[in-house]
Design a protein around this motif. Structure first.
Motif, mmCIF file in Angstrom:
data_model
loop_
_atom_site.group_PDB
_atom_site.id
_atom_site.type_symbol
_atom_site.label_atom_id
_atom_site.label_comp_id
_atom_site.label_asym_id
_atom_site.label_seq_id
_atom_site.Cartn_x
_atom_site.Cartn_y
_atom_site.Cartn_z
ATOM 1 N N LEU A 93 11.634 21.002 -31.748
ATOM 2 C CA LEU A 93 11.829 22.044 -30.749
ATOM 3 C C LEU A 93 13.130 21.883 -29.977
ATOM 4 O O LEU A 93 13.756 22.877 -29.599
ATOM 5 N N GLU A 94 13.543 20.653 -29.737
ATOM 6 C CA GLU A 94 14.784 20.437 -28.999
ATOM 7 C C GLU A 94 15.930 20.043 -29.924
ATOM 8 O O GLU A 94 17.009 20.627 -29.862
ATOM 9 N N GLU A 95 15.700 19.083 -30.826
ATOM 10 C CA GLU A 95 16.803 18.614 -31.660
ATOM 11 C C GLU A 95 17.210 19.655 -32.691
ATOM 12 O O GLU A 95 18.395 20.018 -32.793
ATOM 13 N N ILE A 96 16.264 20.158 -33.480
ATOM 14 C CA ILE A 96 16.627 21.135 -34.508
ATOM 15 C C ILE A 96 16.979 22.481 -33.888
ATOM 16 O O ILE A 96 18.031 23.056 -34.167
ATOM 17 N N ASN A 97 16.092 22.988 -33.041
ATOM 18 C CA ASN A 97 16.316 24.324 -32.496
ATOM 19 C C ASN A 97 17.314 24.319 -31.346
ATOM 20 O O ASN A 97 17.611 25.372 -30.788
ATOM 21 N N GLY A 98 17.822 23.140 -30.991
ATOM 22 C CA GLY A 98 18.833 23.031 -29.947
ATOM 23 C C GLY A 98 20.114 22.453 -30.499
ATOM 24 O O GLY A 98 21.049 23.176 -30.874
#
Length: 344
Positions: free
Chosen positions: A295-300
């Motif tokens: 949620l944070e690393e890939i989508n951010g």
């Protein structure tokens, strides 16, 4: 219940139950500094995760890393935190998976089945949940670590923690641990259906299958994780019926200075953009539930790297989470391992 033929003063014994215990990686209790520090300390002190000698690693961990990293990690967790329930998405999703499994298991095997979940790091701990299941009368437990591909730093450490908890028991239940399910046809089909559901028939310029990384040294020492990731990607491509070259296998979440499994996802997506691939989708087959890494690393971070390098369309395909197809896969794995336990 007093056992048959026992003396009148025999302590009561709870009727025997069969337990199903699923285990995920874990989550901090909050995104504040001290919650993050406790969680990171437990996680990064695991010799399965960081195998450097303690005399060399612990001063670095307790000094520089645990002084700074809780701030940055806490800020990232804050971005995705489930404020309504005051917990991380991983906790929310893993609980939902356990609830769905419980409903399916009780419907199939009756109320002598007990289904719970635990975390390798943080709460609810493996020891706490195991104790509760034993107190409830579980004499046989199927233990399912929620990692499709086996790795020493995931499946093995979850099993280690279960066995450590068993060492504290006077009367140990029987335990069956489940094999990884990276190449099961039902798992591959569930992955493919998630791709088809999100992309709606569209084939992107590239589907990046991003797996959690690990030091390349672990592969050379015999860990099968890399090979199992490659097979999952190949089987997914075959199930989707796509041509060679559309699915790339990459690895994320690099930590430290040594070489990890390559290619690194964040570098690879940027390179794709520079090559003119302006439409990519990213899927995370190694994660059973969406979490900070997705949620944070890939989508951010990874999305930003792609767009900064000139990429245009970035689609994140969520993890299988508590999708009915994923619950069906888990139930099939459990059926394969529960044998005659559930009916005797």
């Amino acid at each position: 219940m007093t056992p048959a033929f026992a003396p009148a003063d025999h302590p009561p014994v709870k009727p025997g139950k069969t337990g199903i215990l699923i285990a995920n990686l874990g989550t901090p209790d909050g995104y504040d500094y001290w919650s993050m520090r406790r969680y990171l300390n437990e996680f990064l002190s695991d010799r399965r995760v960081i195998d450097f000698p303690a005399w060399k690693w612990q001063p670095l961990l307790q000094g520089i890393i645990l002084t700074k990293r809780p701030f940055t990690s806490g800020a990232n967790y804050k971005l995705i935190w489930n404020e309504e329930k005051n917990e991380s998405p991983l906790m929310t999703i893993t609980r939902a998976q356990a609830d769905a499994l419980r409903e399916a298991a009780v419907a199939e095997w009756g109320d002598q089945i007990m289904v719970e979940f635990c975390m390798r790091y943080g709460n609810p701990s493996t020891e706490e949940v195991l104790n509760r299941m034993i107190e409830a009368g579980c004499r046989r437990i199927v233990f399912l670590p929620l990692y499709p591909q086996y790795a020493g730093a995931t499946s093995a450490t979850a099993n280690d923690q279960m066995f450590r908890a068993l060492m504290q028991q006077k009367w140990q239940p029987a335990i069956r641990t489940c094999e990884p399910y990276f190449d099961r046809p039902d798992y591959i089909d569930a992955l493919a259906q998630s791709v088809e559901r999100v992309l709606q028939g569209r084939i992107p310029g590239r589907l990046v299958a991003s797996y959690h990384g690990m030091p390349k040294r672990y592969l050379m020492q015999g860990d099968p994780y890399h090979c199992q990731c490659q097979k999952t990607s190949r089987l997914l491509q075959e199930r989707l019926g796509w041509a060679d070259g559309i699915i790339d296998t990459t690895f994320q979440s690099v930590f430290g200075r040594e070489e990890w499994l390559k290619p690194y996802t964040v570098e690879h997506v940027a390179e794709l953009a520079r090559q003119g691939v302006d439409d990519i989708a990213v899927i995370s087959p190694a994660f059973a539930a969406d979490c900070i890494e997705t949620l944070e690393e890939i989508n951010g971070e990874i999305r930003e790297a792609y767009e900064h390098a000139g990429g245009k369309e970035f689609t994140y395909i969520p993890c299988l989470n508590d999708d009915p197809g994923h619950i069906a896969v888990m139930m099939n794995v459990i059926r394969d391992n529960i044998g005659g336990w559930a009916t005797t």
